[in-house]
Design a protein around this motif. Structure first.
Motif, PDB file in Angstrom:
ATOM      1  N   VAL B  44       0.840  -1.196   0.000  1.00 31.29           N
ATOM      2  CA  VAL B  44       0.000   0.000   0.000  1.00 31.29           C
ATOM      3  C   VAL B  44       0.877   1.249   0.000  1.00 31.29           C
ATOM      4  O   VAL B  44       0.626   2.191  -0.749  1.00 31.29           O
ATOM      5  N   PHE B  45       1.908   1.228   0.819  1.00 30.45           N
ATOM      6  CA  PHE B  45       2.744   2.426   0.907  1.00 30.45           C
ATOM      7  C   PHE B  45       3.450   2.720  -0.412  1.00 30.45           C
ATOM      8  O   PHE B  45       3.399   3.829  -0.931  1.00 30.45           O
ATOM      9  N   THR B  46       4.103   1.689  -0.976  1.00 35.01           N
ATOM     10  CA  THR B  46       4.872   1.942  -2.193  1.00 35.01           C
ATOM     11  C   THR B  46       3.972   2.360  -3.350  1.00 35.01           C
ATOM     12  O   THR B  46       4.342   3.222  -4.134  1.00 35.01           O
ATOM     13  N   LYS B  47       2.777   1.748  -3.429  1.00 34.52           N
ATOM     14  CA  LYS B  47       1.916   2.088  -4.562  1.00 34.52           C
ATOM     15  C   LYS B  47       1.270   3.453  -4.408  1.00 34.52           C
ATOM     16  O   LYS B  47       0.745   3.990  -5.376  1.00 34.52           O
ATOM     17  N   THR B  48       1.251   3.986  -3.193  1.00 35.52           N
ATOM     18  CA  THR B  48       0.555   5.255  -3.028  1.00 35.52           C
ATOM     19  C   THR B  48       1.493   6.417  -2.787  1.00 35.52           C
ATOM     20  O   THR B  48       1.081   7.561  -2.881  1.00 35.52           O
ATOM     21  N   GLN B  49       2.772   6.147  -2.478  1.00 36.35           N
ATOM     22  CA  GLN B  49       3.594   7.251  -1.975  1.00 36.35           C
ATOM     23  C   GLN B  49       3.814   8.355  -2.988  1.00 36.35           C
ATOM     24  O   GLN B  49       4.020   9.501  -2.608  1.00 36.35           O
ATOM     25  N   LYS B  50       3.727   8.011  -4.274  1.00 37.45           N
ATOM     26  CA  LYS B  50       3.994   9.059  -5.263  1.00 37.45           C
ATOM     27  C   LYS B  50       2.765   9.887  -5.588  1.00 37.45           C
ATOM     28  O   LYS B  50       2.835  10.868  -6.302  1.00 37.45           O
ATOM     29  N   THR B  51       1.624   9.443  -5.094  1.00 40.86           N
ATOM     30  CA  THR B  51       0.417  10.174  -5.430  1.00 40.86           C
ATOM     31  C   THR B  51       0.292  11.412  -4.558  1.00 40.86           C
ATOM     32  O   THR B  51       0.869  11.498  -3.488  1.00 40.86           O
ATOM     33  N   ASN B  52      -0.505  12.323  -5.042  1.00 37.21           N
ATOM     34  CA  ASN B  52      -0.691  13.551  -4.300  1.00 37.21           C
ATOM     35  C   ASN B  52      -1.993  13.456  -3.524  1.00 37.21           C
ATOM     36  O   ASN B  52      -3.060  13.743  -4.032  1.00 37.21           O
ATOM     37  N   ALA B  53      -1.906  13.025  -2.288  1.00 36.36           N
ATOM     38  CA  ALA B  53      -3.129  12.854  -1.498  1.00 36.36           C
ATOM     39  C   ALA B  53      -3.124  13.865  -0.367  1.00 36.36           C
ATOM     40  O   ALA B  53      -3.428  13.551   0.769  1.00 36.36           O
ATOM     41  N   ARG B  54      -2.714  15.086  -0.664  1.00 34.10           N
ATOM     42  CA  ARG B  54      -2.583  16.054   0.419  1.00 34.10           C
ATOM     43  C   ARG B  54      -3.759  17.010   0.503  1.00 34.10           C
ATOM     44  O   ARG B  54      -4.075  17.496   1.579  1.00 34.10           O
ATOM     45  N   THR B  55      -4.410  17.265  -0.620  1.00 31.39           N
ATOM     46  CA  THR B  55      -5.584  18.140  -0.538  1.00 31.39           C
ATOM     47  C   THR B  55      -6.859  17.321  -0.423  1.00 31.39           C
ATOM     48  O   THR B  55      -7.675  17.566   0.443  1.00 31.39           O
ATOM     49  N   GLU B  56      -6.988  16.335  -1.295  1.00 25.38           N
ATOM     50  CA  GLU B  56      -8.175  15.492  -1.254  1.00 25.38           C
ATOM     51  C   GLU B  56      -7.764  14.063  -0.953  1.00 25.38           C
ATOM     52  O   GLU B  56      -6.675  13.648  -1.333  1.00 25.38           O
ATOM     53  N   ALA B  57      -8.650  13.331  -0.305  1.00 27.00           N
ATOM     54  CA  ALA B  57      -8.375  11.918  -0.058  1.00 27.00           C
ATOM     55  C   ALA B  57      -8.282  11.204  -1.400  1.00 27.00           C
ATOM     56  O   ALA B  57      -9.058  11.488  -2.317  1.00 27.00           O
ATOM     57  N   GLU B  58      -7.342  10.265  -1.524  1.00 29.02           N
ATOM     58  CA  GLU B  58      -7.214   9.473  -2.739  1.00 29.02           C
ATOM     59  C   GLU B  58      -7.718   8.055  -2.485  1.00 29.02           C
ATOM     60  O   GLU B  58      -8.032   7.686  -1.340  1.00 29.02           O
ATOM     61  N   ILE B  59      -7.761   7.267  -3.528  1.00 32.44           N
ATOM     62  CA  ILE B  59      -8.331   5.918  -3.399  1.00 32.44           C
ATOM     63  C   ILE B  59      -7.609   4.952  -4.329  1.00 32.44           C
ATOM     64  O   ILE B  59      -7.150   5.345  -5.407  1.00 32.44           O
ATOM     65  N   ALA B  60      -7.470   3.716  -3.904  1.00 33.05           N
ATOM     66  CA  ALA B  60      -6.839   2.704  -4.756  1.00 33.05           C
ATOM     67  C   ALA B  60      -7.366   1.331  -4.362  1.00 33.05           C
ATOM     68  O   ALA B  60      -7.974   1.170  -3.296  1.00 33.05           O
ATOM     69  N   MET B  61      -7.141   0.359  -5.231  1.00 31.17           N
ATOM     70  CA  MET B  61      -7.557  -1.014  -4.920  1.00 31.17           C
ATOM     71  C   MET B  61      -6.331  -1.912  -4.837  1.00 31.17           C
ATOM     72  O   MET B  61      -5.419  -1.820  -5.654  1.00 31.17           O
ATOM     73  N   PHE B  62      -6.318  -2.773  -3.831  1.00 25.59           N
ATOM     74  CA  PHE B  62      -5.254  -3.762  -3.696  1.00 25.59           C
ATOM     75  C   PHE B  62      -5.894  -5.104  -3.443  1.00 25.59           C
ATOM     76  O   PHE B  62      -6.581  -5.268  -2.437  1.00 25.59           O
ATOM     77  N   GLU B  63      -5.663  -6.044  -4.341  1.00 26.57           N
ATOM     78  CA  GLU B  63      -6.325  -7.335  -4.250  1.00 26.57           C
ATOM     79  C   GLU B  63      -7.824  -7.103  -4.054  1.00 26.57           C
ATOM     80  O   GLU B  63      -8.418  -6.415  -4.839  1.00 26.57           O
ATOM     81  N   ASN B  64      -8.372  -7.585  -2.931  1.00 27.85           N
ATOM     82  CA  ASN B  64      -9.802  -7.365  -2.760  1.00 27.85           C
ATOM     83  C   ASN B  64     -10.091  -6.262  -1.758  1.00 27.85           C
ATOM     84  O   ASN B  64     -11.079  -6.314  -1.048  1.00 27.85           O
ATOM     85  N   ASN B  65      -9.215  -5.295  -1.724  1.00 24.84           N
ATOM     86  CA  ASN B  65      -9.392  -4.233  -0.750  1.00 24.84           C
ATOM     87  C   ASN B  65      -9.474  -2.881  -1.426  1.00 24.84           C
ATOM     88  O   ASN B  65      -8.774  -2.632  -2.398  1.00 24.84           O
TER      89      ASN B  65
END
Lengths: 887, 179
Positions: B44-65
């Protein structure tokens, strides 16, 4: 950016990753925990130690049983302190330590005291802790307090009790169910979260009572639910009620649809989305019902919040699978999402567009997809691959660019599921698009040169064996296949050997070369590989032995394996080593009928998709054993088929009788299952008198009466008929049950000596042609159909007249023929106007039959059907048509 | 998990800018061992760290989560739910977590401050989700419940009633917000 980033360098220089927990060590902290035993407790210090313990646990440190027990006992001392903050930490660590039952007793009284404290914070937390660690016995002691807490005026306390109730329902349902009055009261609470928790618990208590759930939903959808979360729950329960009411008539308005629709105008986005999603997931949703939901989802697509865009595009993506037209309105918004910063949103947008797009946009879309394939997760790649596959089938002219794309991504890194999805797609494209065959096969060959997945290698090798020999230059595949024999593990080597043999059998010019290669395999280190090589050399004549006829070889190598593997497994398990070799023909071919009997009760959901059919163990076996117990049936030969039990009496009559038709090659045996439902009667010498005057070709040979039939213990009587050998002889039989009744004294249970002869009229029974067809599936209908060839094909068209629905017509014909639907084609998608259904079976005399049914709606209700039959015997093909024509 | 069930949270994670744990809480048995948990956090950390989730919440899917996330300074906030979960409910939980931590740390939301007040963070998670079920989503209420016992121990807390405690907390929070 809202907040400036702390510069990394500063961080390092000033604090060098400062942490209050730096250098923390378990042993030292456990030592420190001794302060819990001090007579003068330092609350602040104790809190810090607990925080350190929690920190350790949080970092993945584990305590040994002894350590945990020690900490736990020390912590219990802290209940002496009246410091609120410390108490909260005590609660937290007790939950983390999850004490054993004998330890729980130590804290029970302290926690119960807190539960009755004047401080609401204590009460709420003590309830949560106690319920978390307690077992059933303790629960009865505190039940009274919990019930009070549920209706407590403090929402924190009420929520704590309700949430604990939800957890406890899993372990102690009978106790929690007793609280439903209090929970019901809490549903009316003015506090939003209390209402949410109460509704969740109330529904779980009643979830098995459909009527109660339906009432709950009815009353709440009228009333005013305050909390958005509770409203989301209500939407979920409403869709459940809609689903279970199973009201599929599209003309009438769906119950509760108005409620769902009104939720689309709720002020909370959470509720709007929940309602929109619920509408899109309705069974057989119409486009009129969909429209308002799609409209709000479309608005979400251009939201500034990524979560909202994601939720909307994910839902629309699902809708596009079943209702692509409904989503096309959103295409413009969707295209702008391809460049979305969030890759998940972009992927979903792309795959949605792939489903709704047209031929001209394919190339443009493919370019965009290639750019971001590398930075999305495997599960999204699978989604893309599947979307591309269906796109390719939709626009076969575009196969070149799509096949290229698939082969490119096949070369890149990826997990098994992803690679499997790509391989499956290529295989399907090769099968369905003839032009794609050669390039597709070469892509697969290249892939197995460097494939780490045994399963995929063997699958591809088998597929090469089937398709490779039919190409213009089969020899170019041999190198790839033989390389496998050198470089792979035993499983792959064995299947490579089989593939080589398939080439040898199909292409005569290649035979000598194949023999050379196969002979080399005789020195393989693995038994299976050597055995296969020997076997194929032998069958193909490579060792100079007498060659079996070409047809046999091909049948052996290419023929479909039509025995259900489950049956083969059972038979092999039952086989005991003896002089007699195992006979594969003795394996029953009947596909075990799945418990689909619930068709009439659509509300009854199966307990779980994976739930094993734990019903009667294999009726076919049971019948065979039962019939074997009657010596007169022993010379009838092998049982061909047994029908489903057929009711010959109305439900709830004095005597219940069902009949099972057992078909043998030259005989038919009727097995009458009789049940006596009158406690005051004993039946003796029970026999069914059969009048076969309307079944001229049958002659009765034997009947076996039932000596005694006491109340409520079923028994069987048999009647056997002889019929012309191997023919699907039909006939109609009328039945009368004859028996001697004896009165039974209900108090003693003894029967009187004298009985009276009596008769009981049963319904007629028919032997129809469908009784002579076994339900036997084929794994690949298309190849089975093609290998059967058009020699004995019979095609004709029929008008079925007005029908209730297409699905009903399809079902009727399937039942009429008594054959096995293949590849899931018995399911008619809702709202479709045409449907093709594939059936397969074995006719008496072991003749394979395949049927392709094409249905179409002709006018509003009239159904027309085209019936194509292929079999190994043209009279059988004709017979199938006769069944339909007369049915 | 079927949609008929109650909305549920699978885990709440608070990681630092290297992907290391500050505080985590798992509510389901989907990750039975610590290494499974660490693995999930790493992915989760590696796949999200480059995204800009500082103003708005971001979202992603990992396996069934489904994972919703938001970053501030050197802290990464995550909330995970099942793949059938209503994304907006998860986002609400994330926002509740994010905002109440902000209130409790008086606006100084970074790793150092979070570790120094780890007790508050842990209590905060405990007040937001209980065994996977959403307990409270209003950041003010959550912070109030947590802060009610973190007020300077100089005050006679022992027999304070909840309303008093809340009043003190509110005052405290108001002061911190005005800073």
């Amino acid at each position: 950016m809202a907040q400036p980033l702390v510069k990394k360098d500063d961080d390092r220089d000033d604090e060098a990753d400062y942490s209050p927990f730096m250098g923390i060590e378990k042993g030292a902290v456990l030592q420190e925990a001794r302060v819990f035993n001090d007579p003068q407790l330092d609350a602040r210090r104790c809190s810090q130690v607990i925080t350190k313990l929690l920190y350790l646990l949080n970092q993945g440190e584990t305590f040994t049983k002894v350590e945990a027990t020690e900490v736990f006992f020390a912590v219990t001392k802290l209940f002496q302190s009246r410091d609120l903050g410390l108490r909260r930490m005590v609660y937290l660590i007790i939950k983390e330590l999850s004490p054993s039952a004998d330890e729980v007793i130590i804290v029970t009284s302290s926690l119960m005291k807190d539960m009755n404290s004047k401080t609401d914070m204590y009460r709420a937390n003590a309830i949560r802790v106690l319920c978390r660690i307690t077992d059933g016995t303790l629960l009865t002691q505190i039940e009274r307090y919990l019930k009070q807490a549920i209706v407590d005026k403090n929402p924190v306390v009420a929520s704590a009790a309700l949430v604990s109730g939800i957890h406890l329902l899993q372990t102690n349902p009978e106790i929690v169910k007793r609280w439903s009055n209090e929970v019901q009261e809490a549903v009316q609470s003015r506090a939003a979260l209390v209402q949410f928790h109460a509704l969740a618990l109330l529904h779980q208590i009643r979830q098995n009572d459909r009527l109660a759930v339906s009432k709950l939903v009815t009353s709440l959808t009228r009333g005013n639910v305050r909390s958005p979360l509770a409203q989301c729950l209500l939407i979920r329960y409403t869709s459940q009620v809609i689903r279970e009411s199973g009201n599929n008539t599209q003309s009438a308005d769906r119950p509760f649809y108005d409620f769902l629709e009104s939720c689309l105008r709720h002020k909370s986005e959470m509720v709007i989305f929940e309602a929109a999603r619920a509408i899109t997931e309705l069974n057989g949703v119409t486009s009129r019902e969909l429209t308002p939901a799609i409209t709000v989802l479309q608005l979400f697509l251009s939201s500034s919040k990524p979560v909202l865009r994601f939720a909307a595009v994910r839902t629309l993506n699902k809708v596009a699978m079943t209702h692509p037209m409904a989503v096309t309105n959103c295409n413009i918004d969707m295209e702008s999402l391809i460049s979305d910063q969030n890759r998940s949103i972009a992927t979903l947008a792309i795959t949605t567009l792939l489903k709704t797009g047209n031929e001209s946009s394919v190339d443009r879309l493919m370019k965009q997809i290639t750019n971001f394939m590398s930075d999305i997760a495997d599960e999204f790649k699978i989604v893309v691959v599947e979307a591309i596959r269906s796109l390719c089938l939709k626009f076969p002219l575009k196969f070149r660019s799509l096949m290229n794309f698939l082969s490119n991504i096949l070369r890149e890194e990826g997990g098994f599921e992803y690679k499997k999805a790509i391989v499956d797609s290529i295989v399907i494209l090769i099968r369905d698009i003839p032009d794609a065959k050669e390039s597709g096969l070469l892509h697969l060959c290249e892939f197995i040169e460097d494939c780490e997945f045994t399963y995929l290698s063997t699958q591809i090798l088998h597929f090469l064996g089937v398709e490779g020999p039919k190409t213009s230059d089969p020899s170019k595949y041999i190198r790839y296949i033989y390389n496998r024999v050198h470089l792979e593990n035993a499983t792959v080597r064995a299947s490579a050997v089989s593939t080589l043999a398939m080439f040898g059998a199909a292409v005569d010019e290649l035979k000598p070369r194949i023999f050379v290669l196969l002979r080399r395999c005789l020195f393989d280190s693995d038994d299976e590989v050597r055995d296969r090589a020997t076997l194929y050399l032998n069958t193909l004549g490579g060792d100079g032995a007498v060659v079996e006829t070409d047809k046999d070889v091909k049948e052996f190598l290419f023929g479909s394996f039509d025995i259900p593997l489950v049956n083969l497994e059972t038979s092999l398990k039952n086989y005991e080593p003896s002089e007699e070799a195992f006979d594969i023909n003795s394996v029953p071919r009947e596909v075990k009928s799945q418990p689909l009997a619930e068709k009439k009760a659509p509300g009854k959901k199966p307990t779980g998709l994976g739930a094993p059919p734990s019903g009667p163990p294999s009726t076919a076996d049971a019948y065979e054993r039962l019939l074997l117990s009657v010596p007169e049936f022993a010379n009838f030969g092998k049982l061909f088929k047994s029908s489903e039990p057929l009711e010959l009496t109305e439900a709830e009559t004095e005597y219940a009788v069902t009949v099972v038709k057992h078909i043998f090659d030259r005989h038919v045996v009727f097995q009458y299952n009789c049940t006596n439902t009158i406690p005051e009667q004993l039946l003796e010498d029970v026999i069914v008198i059969v009048d076969a005057s309307e079944a001229e070709e049958f002659s009765e040979v034997f009947s076996k009466p039932l000596r005694s039939l006491p109340y409520d213990s079923p028994g069987q009587t048999f009647v056997a008929y002889e019929k012309p050998e191997g023919l699907p002889t039909a006939g109609k039989f009328s039945n009368v049950l004859k028996f001697i009744v004896k009165e039974v004294d209900p108090t003693t249970g003894e029967a009187e000596d004298d009985g009276v002869e009596d008769e009981y009229q049963l319904e007629d029974l028919e032997v129809v042609t469908a009784d002579y067809i076994l339900k036997v599936g084929v794994s690949n209908f298309r190849s089975a159909w093609e290998s059967m060839g058009p020699d004995c094909e019979r095609v004709d068209e029929y008008g079925l007249g007005p029908r209730e629905s297409l699905a009903e017509a399809v079902n009727t014909v399937i039942n009429l023929l008594g054959m096995q639907p293949c590849e899931g084609t018995e399911v008619v998608p809702p709202n479709s106007r045409s449907h093709t259904c594939l059936l397969s079976g074995v006719f008496i005399g072991n003749v394979k039959v395949l049927v392709r049914l094409s249905f179409g709606l002709d006018g509003p209700k009239d159904v027309a059907m085209k019936l194509a039959v292929r079999s190994e015997d043209e009279t059988v093909s004709d017979t199938i048509h006769e069944i339909v024509a007369s049915g | 998990m079927s949609t008929e069930t109650c909305p549920s949270v699978r885990n709440i994670l608070l990681l630092d800018s290297d992907g290391k744990r500050v505080a985590v809480k798992y509510f389901t048995e989907d990750w039975p061992t610590n290494s499974a948990k660490e693995n999930f956090e790493k992915v989760v950390f590696t796949k999200t760290q480059k995204t800009n989730a500082r103003t708005e919440a971001e979202i992603a899917m990992f396996e069934n989560n489904i994972v919703v996330y938001k970053f501030v300074q050197d802290l990464h906030f995550f909330v995970t739910g099942g793949d059938n979960e209503n994304e907006l409910i998860l986002a609400t939980v994330l926002q509740a977590f994010f905002d109440s931590v902000g209130l409790l740390l008086r606006g100084n939301v970074d790793k150092k401050e979070a570790l120094e007040n780890l007790d508050l963070i842990l209590l905060c998670i405990d007040e937001i989700v209980d065994g996977g079920i959403v307990l409270e989503t209003d950041p003010n209420v959550i912070a109030g419940k947590v802060a009610s016992n973190s007020i300077d121990s100089g005050a006679p807390l022992s027999e304070q009633t909840l309303s008093q405690a809340l009043a003190t907390a509110r005052e405290h929070l108001a002061r911190s917000l005005l800073k």
